[in-house]
Design an enzyme around this catalytic site. Structure first.
Site, PDB file in Angstrom:
ATOM      1  N   HIS A 426       0.822  -1.224   0.000  1.00  0.00           N
ATOM      2  CA  HIS A 426       0.000   0.000   0.000  1.00  0.00           C
ATOM      3  C   HIS A 426       0.847   1.262   0.000  1.00  0.00           C
ATOM      4  O   HIS A 426       0.333   2.345  -0.266  1.00  0.00           O
ATOM      5  CB  HIS A 426      -0.919   0.033   1.236  1.00  0.00           C
ATOM      6  CG  HIS A 426      -1.933  -1.068   1.271  1.00  0.00           C
ATOM      7  ND1 HIS A 426      -2.822  -1.288   0.243  1.00  0.00           N
ATOM      8  CD2 HIS A 426      -2.190  -2.025   2.212  1.00  0.00           C
ATOM      9  CE1 HIS A 426      -3.594  -2.337   0.559  1.00  0.00           C
ATOM     10  NE2 HIS A 426      -3.218  -2.804   1.743  1.00  0.00           N
ATOM     11  N   ASP A 463      -2.701 -10.720  -2.003  1.00  0.00           N
ATOM     12  CA  ASP A 463      -3.192 -10.171  -0.740  1.00  0.00           C
ATOM     13  C   ASP A 463      -4.670  -9.822  -0.926  1.00  0.00           C
ATOM     14  O   ASP A 463      -5.088  -9.460  -2.022  1.00  0.00           O
ATOM     15  CB  ASP A 463      -2.381  -8.912  -0.394  1.00  0.00           C
ATOM     16  CG  ASP A 463      -2.690  -8.377   0.995  1.00  0.00           C
ATOM     17  OD1 ASP A 463      -1.884  -8.638   1.907  1.00  0.00           O
ATOM     18  OD2 ASP A 463      -3.733  -7.716   1.157  1.00  0.00           O
ATOM     19  N   HIS A 465      -6.232  -7.355  -0.079  1.00  0.00           N
ATOM     20  CA  HIS A 465      -6.402  -5.945  -0.416  1.00  0.00           C
ATOM     21  C   HIS A 465      -5.706  -5.629  -1.741  1.00  0.00           C
ATOM     22  O   HIS A 465      -4.691  -6.243  -2.060  1.00  0.00           O
ATOM     23  CB  HIS A 465      -5.799  -5.060   0.680  1.00  0.00           C
ATOM     24  CG  HIS A 465      -6.366  -5.328   2.041  1.00  0.00           C
ATOM     25  ND1 HIS A 465      -5.724  -6.115   2.969  1.00  0.00           N
ATOM     26  CD2 HIS A 465      -7.528  -4.928   2.603  1.00  0.00           C
ATOM     27  CE1 HIS A 465      -6.468  -6.177   4.063  1.00  0.00           C
ATOM     28  NE2 HIS A 465      -7.571  -5.477   3.874  1.00  0.00           N
ATOM     29  N   ASP A 550      -4.219 -12.739   3.873  1.00  0.00           N
ATOM     30  CA  ASP A 550      -5.423 -12.258   4.553  1.00  0.00           C
ATOM     31  C   ASP A 550      -6.706 -12.593   3.788  1.00  0.00           C
ATOM     32  O   ASP A 550      -7.793 -12.199   4.202  1.00  0.00           O
ATOM     33  CB  ASP A 550      -5.328 -10.758   4.868  1.00  0.00           C
ATOM     34  CG  ASP A 550      -4.673  -9.955   3.766  1.00  0.00           C
ATOM     35  OD1 ASP A 550      -4.450 -10.509   2.676  1.00  0.00           O
ATOM     36  OD2 ASP A 550      -4.388  -8.761   3.987  1.00  0.00           O
TER      37      ASP A 550
HETATM   38 ZN   LIG Z   1      -3.871  -7.077   3.030  1.00  0.00          ZN
END
Ligand SMILES: [Zn+2]
Length: 612
Positions: A426, A463, A465, A550
């Site tokens: 990120h 991931d 996200h 995750d």
């Molecule tokens: Zn993540």
């Protein structure tokens, strides 16, 4: 028994160093899980030693202990205790021991008597004897008992440690761990009275010194093979390992080597020489344990595991899901499963500034440094708490990826997994975001291009996200294909299918947004139908995985249903791509994953596929 004189000097001069070096006590990797204890058919206790890599020898020891070199040892079983007098009598061989006691180790043992005992014990358990009693050659393929190779002995003695002794560098602790000149009252003692080493083996540092199978050669370390070295083909003396009741502390070190000419029946052996037996691990153990497989070119394939305790020094706020415990759980699980010892250990170095500035602005890097060191609690948002050591940990996280890339490029390993934190995908060029400080994988991609002149990099990001930072850094770059599969809509809000790259980078950014509740089948379909064709058409020179776990069904943040086996399947698809396109060059980098057990199980499943 002949002890080379320079070793006595080493013992004197190294004492201050012993106290100065204390690297062993801090590392999470020292909390070793115990290998399994076994009782053989005739009731002898052994320990199932897992196969693994270790650093054999010692830089600071005598000349015959150098050079320090990595050695692979296949799984084997080793006697928990030195062979005792009551065991010997079972086979009707007369007991030569000087210090008579049924529970004391055998001594005054010629090497050939020890080998003969191994054969008798094999026959008593219906196993194939290893020794030819005319030539005394050892058949390592036989399933019976034999003397350990020097490499096996040192590997078992070290039990995952790199320190002077298996309990650390502090020589004052030797009294609790060994019978040696200072505490033995000049005699042997019943086995098992001192503390065992981390793998549950007793008397490795003292009581009696132990015969190994190898002939002694002072320079053998300089030329020994990497896999299961067995010593020189011939010689005058056999190797002895471990200290003894009449030896000083220095002779009890894990790497200490000695030898003795009393290898046949005509010589009288010392009352400080005994032995213990080993045997090949039965096949069902060795299949899982043996990570070394020969590929078509005959090259040994290995998987690296990059980790350092510095990553635990990045402290987040209490209850924050991105906690140091994540990595501790991963390392503990790999040890408990016997995998840790089979992975090639890799250590990070801090990422050089000129590598970080390929994706981050110098102002941002400086701001991170000042904020962490100045005691700021959060970087840019409440998502990303920091502590005074966070900058160092973040430098080492990015630097860890670079070390793993170097190891792959230098063919030390075939592929590698980086157990690092803080995560990275990120982080943007000038902002910390979503627990991420530096974009580790992006720094890695630019490093491969610059240092190794490999232009085309594929980044696979699974991931849960979307990796907004990574996407932004390569959005207009056709040399980096970014592929992300993620929960959508979800944090951080980016990652729609329409985001395909811009300018020359158009179509080199592939997002596969999936609704909450997606599972193994949905992910696998995305990999088979979207990733695979795009990747094969792109034909990368190197592949990096942003491996967040995750999307695991138990994760505290993600809303997906992926299982650890699902992650293994995804790994297989990526591995298939790297094998077809870039000779297996793959580095996988930990991102998210917030259910400690789910994370550790997924990392294990992922690594098992990398190791194949
Ligand atoms: Zn993540």
């Amino acid at each position: 028994m002949k002890i080379r004189s320079q070793k006595k000097l080493v013992g004197v001069f190294c004492l201050p160093l012993i106290f100065a070096i204390s690297s062993g006590c801090r590392r999470a990797s020292d909390t070793a899980d115990m290998p399994q204890a076994i009782k053989t058919k005739s009731g002898i206790e052994m320990v199932a030693i897992p196969g693994g890599w270790f650093e054999m020898g010692s830089k600071k020891g005598a000349s015959d202990e150098s050079s320090v070199h990595r050695v692979w040892v296949s799984p084997f079983w080793m006697d928990k205790y030195e062979v005792v007098q009551e065991q010997f009598k079972k086979y009707q061989i007369s007991d030569p021991s000087h210090f008579k006691n049924p529970k004391n180790p055998l001594e005054q043992m010629n090497w050939t008597d020890a080998a003969r005992y191994c054969n008798e014990r094999s026959l008593a358990e219906d196993l194939e004897p290893c020794y030819n009693e005319e030539t005394w050659q050892c058949n390592f393929e036989a399933n019976g008992y034999r003397l350990p190779t020097e490499a096996e002995w040192e590997y078992a003695c070290r039990a995952g440690t790199r320190t002077k002794y298996s309990f650390g560098n502090n020589v004052r602790k030797l009294k609790a761990n060994a019978w040696f000149a200072e505490n033995s009252s000049r005699r042997t003692h019943p086995v098992g009275q001192k503390k065992p080493n981390p793998w549950g083996l007793y008397d490795m540092h003292g009581n009696v010194t132990e015969w190994c199978n190898d002939y002694y050669c002072e320079n053998y370390y300089k030329q020994s093979p990497e896999k299961d070295p067995k010593g020189p083909a011939a010689g005058q003396e056999r190797v002895l390992r471990g200290g003894a009741w009449n030896r000083r502390a220095d002779s009890c070190r894990s790497a200490y080597r000695a030898s003795d000419p009393s290898i046949d029946d005509t010589c009288l052996a010392s009352d400080a020489i005994g032995f213990r037996c080993v045997r090949k691990a039965p096949d069902e153990k060795s299949t899982e344990g043996d990570m070394v497989k020969e590929n078509q070119s005959g090259r040994t394939s290995k998987t690296g595991f990059l980790y350092d305790d510095i990553y635990l020094e990045h402290k987040t706020t209490e209850g924050h899901p991105e906690a140091p415990q994540r990595l501790v759980t991963i390392v503990e699980r790999l040890k408990a499963k016997g995998l840790h010892w089979q992975l090639f250990p890799l250590t990070p170095a801090p990422a050089p500034l000129e590598c970080l500035t390929t994706v981050h602005t110098p102002e941002y890097i400086e701001r991170v440094k000042k904020s962490c060191e100045g005691g700021t609690r959060y970087l840019d948002s409440l998502d990303t708490p920091v502590s005074p050591k966070s900058y160092d940990a973040a430098l080492m996280a990015a630097g860890g990826v670079l070390s793993a890339i170097d190891a792959v490029m230098q063919k030390k390993v075939t592929n590698a997994f980086c157990a690092i934190r803080p995560p990275g995908h990120h982080a943007t060029k000038n902002e910390a975001m979503g627990f991420c400080i530096f974009n580790n994988i992006a720094v890695g991609a630019r490093y491969i291009q610059k240092k190794y002149n490999l232009s085309k990099i594929l980044i696979v990001d699974w991931d849960v996200h979307h990796g907004n930072g990574t996407q932004a850094m390569f959005y207009d770059d056709p040399a980096v294909l970014y592929f992300s599969v993620h929960q959508y809509p979800f944090y951080p809000g980016t990652g729609s299918k329409a985001e395909k790259g811009s300018g020359k980078g158009l179509n080199y950014n592939i997002n596969v947004p999936l609704p909450a509740g997606s599972g193994d089948g949905d992910y696998l379909m995305a990999f088979e139908e979207e990733l695979k064709p795009a990747a094969l058409a792109f034909s990368p020179d190197f592949v990096l995985i942003s491996a967040g776990f995750d999307a695991h069904k138990d994760d505290l943040l993600g809303g997906m249903e992926v299982t650890s086996q699902g992650f293994a399947e995804l790994t297989k698809v990526v591995k298939g791509i790297v094998e077809r396109c870039c000779e297996g060059r793959l580095v996988s980098v930990l991102e998210g994953g917030y259910h400690p057990e789910g994370l550790a199980a997924s990392v294990e499943a992922h690594i098992r596929v990398l190791m194949r």
